[in-house]
Design an enzyme around this catalytic site. Structure first.
Site, PDB file in Angstrom:
ATOM      1  N   ASP A 198      11.791  63.198-112.065  1.00  0.00           N
ATOM      2  CA  ASP A 198      10.686  62.474-112.724  1.00  0.00           C
ATOM      3  C   ASP A 198       9.345  62.713-112.049  1.00  0.00           C
ATOM      4  O   ASP A 198       8.340  62.106-112.422  1.00  0.00           O
ATOM      5  CB  ASP A 198      10.988  60.972-112.774  1.00  0.00           C
ATOM      6  CG  ASP A 198      11.200  60.378-111.376  1.00  0.00           C
ATOM      7  OD1 ASP A 198      10.948  61.092-110.381  1.00  0.00           O
ATOM      8  OD2 ASP A 198      11.606  59.211-111.278  1.00  0.00           O
ATOM      9  N   LYS A 201     -36.828  69.249 -99.555  1.00  0.00           N
ATOM     10  CA  LYS A 201     -37.003  69.507-100.988  1.00  0.00           C
ATOM     11  C   LYS A 201     -38.373  69.026-101.445  1.00  0.00           C
ATOM     12  O   LYS A 201     -38.804  67.939-101.068  1.00  0.00           O
ATOM     13  CB  LYS A 201     -35.952  68.712-101.779  1.00  0.00           C
ATOM     14  CG  LYS A 201     -34.766  69.513-102.188  1.00  0.00           C
ATOM     15  CD  LYS A 201     -33.906  68.700-103.126  1.00  0.00           C
ATOM     16  CE  LYS A 201     -32.501  69.241-103.101  1.00  0.00           C
ATOM     17  NZ  LYS A 201     -31.567  68.387-103.771  1.00  0.00           N
TER      18      LYS A 201
END
Ligand code: R5P
Length: 302
Positions: free
Chosen positions: A38, A193
């Site tokens: 399973d 940035k």
């Protein structure tokens, strides 16, 4: 007291565990792994752990969720068989980037994972370059974040070069650049940035350092899509950088990352041996010796 290394089932964990056992002079446990029909996992230790200090080595990729279950089952099996203490070495620990609830309704995933690992019996946790070291406060036992970059740089013979500088792709990774740069005795910086308020265009440049004609070591924790490294290389080239070594702890390389990185002329990236890699683009460096050193500080060496 005996110290035993128990490897996870995947090739990356097995290879890391073997290297660690060899470096630290420790013995390896043989473990059986299978899945029930399973899908549930089954494990069985093939060694005697009674009274021993057990060190489980399990990296948390590619199957992050089943890696967590395997780590828990191994802890439980070792305790059940009478282990004296349990340490988890997770060369790559998953869920570390969800280190806060960014939106309402979200979990702090790394907290959930670390608490569950502790509850399963681990008293100590050693990992390599977790996304944010402060996340380890969620692990109630003792923990070590191993910084792999100095060892990697030594193995790549990057020490003693006068043309080298170290750059992190953002402020968040600055500590990584600092550690490596101080080991090499060179300058370091991070990329800042900028957004042009008129055009909206984003650009990055070293905050203060001149990279012209330099060999730039870009250091980061992870490559996923490769976009961060691509942007960093492009921007540093515009600033006159001559060439690059890309050094990361974890090469996760999502779909398309290799092509993206090759497209800017990178022939390889260097990564620690914490994740599975395909092909030859990523050059892996064995950092188990750095982890073996950290075991000494935990009193776990023969
Ligand atoms: C960001 O904070 C991380 O340190 C890495 O820079 C980022 O996860 C890398 O991701 P990608 O390769 O997708 O740009």
């Amino acid at each position: 007291m005996a110290i035993i290394i128990v490897p996870g089932p995947d090739p990356t964990s097995r290879a890391f565990a073997s290297s660690l056992a060899k470096t630290a002079g420790l013995s390896l446990c043989d473990v059986s792994y299978k899945r029930f029909p399973d899908g549930e996992q089954y494990i069985r230790l093939g060694c005697e752990t009674k009274g021993s200090d057990v060190i489980v080595v399990k990296t948390f990729v590619p199957e992050q969720d089943s890696s967590a279950v395997i780590a828990m089952l191994l802890a439980d099996a070792a305790k059940e068989a009478g282990a004296n203490s349990l340490t988890l070495i997770a060369p790559y620990i998953a869920y570390a980037r969800q280190d806060r609830a960014f939106l309402s309704g979200e979990p702090v995933s790394i907290r959930a994972l670390l608490r569950a690992l502790w509850a399963s019996g681990y008293e100590r946790l050693v990992t390599i370059e977790i996304h944010k070291p402060e996340s380890l406060r969620h692990f109630p036992g003792s923990s070590i974040n191993v910084r792999p970059y100095p060892l990697m740089a030594d193995l790549l013979s990057l020490r003693g070069r006068s043309d080298v500088v170290v750059v992190s792709p953002d402020l968040g990774a600055l500590e990584r650049a600092k550690i490596l740069a101080s080991h090499l005795g060179v300058e370091f910086d991070y990329l800042e940035k900028f957004r042009d308020r008129v055009t909206g265009e984003v650009s990055m440049k070293p905050k203060s350092m001149d990279v012209k004609d330099k060999h730039v070591i870009i250091v980061d924790d992870i490559i996923s899509t490769g976009s961060t490294i691509v942007n960093a290389v492009n921007e540093l080239r515009k600033q006159g950088a001559r060439d690059f070594t890309v050094l990361v702890a974890h090469a996760l390389l999502a779909e398309g990352a290799e092509e993206r990185l090759r497209s800017i002329g990178l022939g390889t990236v260097y990564a620690a041996n914490t994740t599975p890699v395909k092909g030859s683009f990523v050059t892996q460096i064995d950092v188990a010796p750095a982890v073996a050193e950290s075991l000494k500080s935990l009193g776990l060496s023969p």
